[in-house]
Write an enzyme that holds these catalytic residues in place. Structure first.
Site, PDB file in Angstrom:
ATOM      1  N   ASP A   1      45.267  41.851  51.082  1.00  0.00           N
ATOM      2  CA  ASP A   1      43.945  41.841  51.686  1.00  0.00           C
ATOM      3  C   ASP A   1      43.933  40.835  52.847  1.00  0.00           C
ATOM      4  O   ASP A   1      44.623  39.829  52.784  1.00  0.00           O
ATOM      5  CB  ASP A   1      42.902  41.417  50.666  1.00  0.00           C
ATOM      6  CG  ASP A   1      42.822  42.348  49.465  1.00  0.00           C
ATOM      7  OD1 ASP A   1      43.612  43.315  49.385  1.00  0.00           O
ATOM      8  OD2 ASP A   1      42.014  42.089  48.579  1.00  0.00           O
TER       9      ASP A   1
ATOM     10  N   ASP B   1      43.229  42.348  41.041  1.00  0.00           N
ATOM     11  CA  ASP B   1      43.397  43.764  41.350  1.00  0.00           C
ATOM     12  C   ASP B   1      44.709  44.050  42.074  1.00  0.00           C
ATOM     13  O   ASP B   1      44.985  45.200  42.426  1.00  0.00           O
ATOM     14  CB  ASP B   1      42.205  44.298  42.152  1.00  0.00           C
ATOM     15  CG  ASP B   1      41.929  43.524  43.429  1.00  0.00           C
ATOM     16  OD1 ASP B   1      42.228  42.322  43.470  1.00  0.00           O
ATOM     17  OD2 ASP B   1      41.400  44.118  44.392  1.00  0.00           O
ATOM     18  N   HIS B   2      45.526  43.007  42.258  1.00  0.00           N
ATOM     19  CA  HIS B   2      46.824  43.196  42.913  1.00  0.00           C
ATOM     20  C   HIS B   2      48.002  42.829  42.023  1.00  0.00           C
ATOM     21  O   HIS B   2      49.143  43.080  42.401  1.00  0.00           O
ATOM     22  CB  HIS B   2      46.876  42.399  44.213  1.00  0.00           C
ATOM     23  CG  HIS B   2      45.915  42.906  45.237  1.00  0.00           C
ATOM     24  ND1 HIS B   2      46.285  43.733  46.267  1.00  0.00           N
ATOM     25  CD2 HIS B   2      44.569  42.736  45.365  1.00  0.00           C
ATOM     26  CE1 HIS B   2      45.225  44.044  46.999  1.00  0.00           C
ATOM     27  NE2 HIS B   2      44.167  43.446  46.467  1.00  0.00           N
TER      28      HIS B   2
ATOM     29  N   HIS C   1      45.046  37.694  43.336  1.00  0.00           N
ATOM     30  CA  HIS C   1      43.789  38.262  42.875  1.00  0.00           C
ATOM     31  C   HIS C   1      44.127  39.394  41.920  1.00  0.00           C
ATOM     32  O   HIS C   1      45.075  40.167  42.153  1.00  0.00           O
ATOM     33  CB  HIS C   1      42.944  38.764  44.042  1.00  0.00           C
ATOM     34  CG  HIS C   1      42.189  37.666  44.728  1.00  0.00           C
ATOM     35  ND1 HIS C   1      41.640  37.800  45.998  1.00  0.00           N
ATOM     36  CD2 HIS C   1      41.884  36.399  44.319  1.00  0.00           C
ATOM     37  CE1 HIS C   1      41.029  36.660  46.326  1.00  0.00           C
ATOM     38  NE2 HIS C   1      41.162  35.807  45.323  1.00  0.00           N
TER      39      HIS C   1
END
Length: 302
Positions: free
Chosen positions: A210, A64-65, A62
């Protein structure tokens, strides 16, 4: 063991918050964990040497990582990096990065290596004489791993007074620190425990982001010194957390308590809330030794 949190907010960069990235230092080893947008800027702000980072761990694909990864790899090249760089991440990370480098005609001059992960069972992905790193399979919308960093036991400390008492020569000191007994010239065996002190207990750090609440990770992170666990939502949004496969602060605290961790660090906050202190307040109702992660926060454990 030192931790510098470069970013720990969910979804997108904002004026004063950054997506997930952090640097863990154990025994002079520097590990970059996740690489959201703005990571290299945060590295500069926190005065972390780019050349000291030789291993990057990406939890999942993802944006944002890992959207900061290609920029960091390119900057390393502009800085005339010589050291090899190894990136550990889900299957597909190599294809993404190589395509960007190919189409921009900017393949680095240093060695760039990928270790792609696909196992749903914990596995050792890095090991040297000082540190071991294992995956923590998590439950999210895409294939995701956390990472468990384990310091290896240091050599025993020499009891100088005891060694001098038995007139043991220096050439045997390393064997003694390695845990061996010593046989004197008269045939007496001096047990190692009489010649050394126990080394400090090895430290451990678990990174979990996450993931939705899952007790399958408990055996992997049991008795870990420090647990970083995502807390995207508060309990009031538990239904949304389940739908998006994230965790609440209360759920993170439950994991820390059931795993018998010593300390819990919260992060990956949704920016819908007015204050991140709400996350700490909620988690502390379950697990008292809870602290807030935040951009630029540093932690040190002796």
């Amino acid at each position: 063991m030192n931790l510098t949190i470069l970013g720990c907010y969910a979804a997108t960069p904002r004026t004063f918050t950054n997506p997930t990235s952090q640097v863990l230092e154990i025994r002079n080893r520097l590990f970059l964990i996740d690489c959201g947008e703005g990571t290299q800027v945060q590295l500069r702000k926190n005065k972390i040497k780019f050349s000291a980072i030789n291993h990057i761990f990406i939890s999942h694909l993802h944006g944002d990582h890992f959207y900061g990864l290609i920029g960091l790899i390119s900057t390393f090249n502009l800085l005339n990096r010589n050291n090899d760089l190894t990136v550990y991440g889900p299957t597909g990370i190599q294809e993404i990065i190589r395509l960007q480098l190919k189409l921009s005609n900017s393949w680095p001059q240093y060695g760039l290596h990928f270790v792609e992960l696909s196992s749903t069972e914990p596995e050792v992905i890095f090991e040297d004489e000082k540190v071991m790193v294992k995956t923590i399979p998590l439950k999210h919308r895409v294939y995701t791993n956390g990472f468990l960093f384990l310091e290896k036991t240091k050599e025993r400390k020499l009891n100088v007074a005891a060694v001098q008492e038995h007139a043991i020569e220096k050439c045997y000191f390393q064997n003694i620190k390695n845990g061996k007994d010593i046989t004197l010239e008269d045939g007496r065996v001096i047990p190692n425990a009489a010649l050394t002190f126990d080394p400090p207990a090895p430290k451990s750090y678990a990174f979990c982001s996450d993931t939705m609440y899952t007790e399958t990770i408990l055996p992997i992170i049991e008795n870990t010194d420090i647990l970083y666990h995502e807390t995207t939502f508060l309990e009031s949004e538990e239904a949304l957390a389940e739908k998006t496969m994230h965790s609440t602060a209360k759920q993170a605290a439950m994991i820390a308590k059931k795993a018998n961790c010593k300390q819990l660090i919260l992060g990956h906050y949704s920016t819908r809330y007015d204050s991140i202190k709400l996350f700490q307040e909620e988690a502390k109702t379950i697990f008292e030794n809870t602290v807030l992660g935040d951009d630029g926060a540093t932690f040190e454990w002796q």
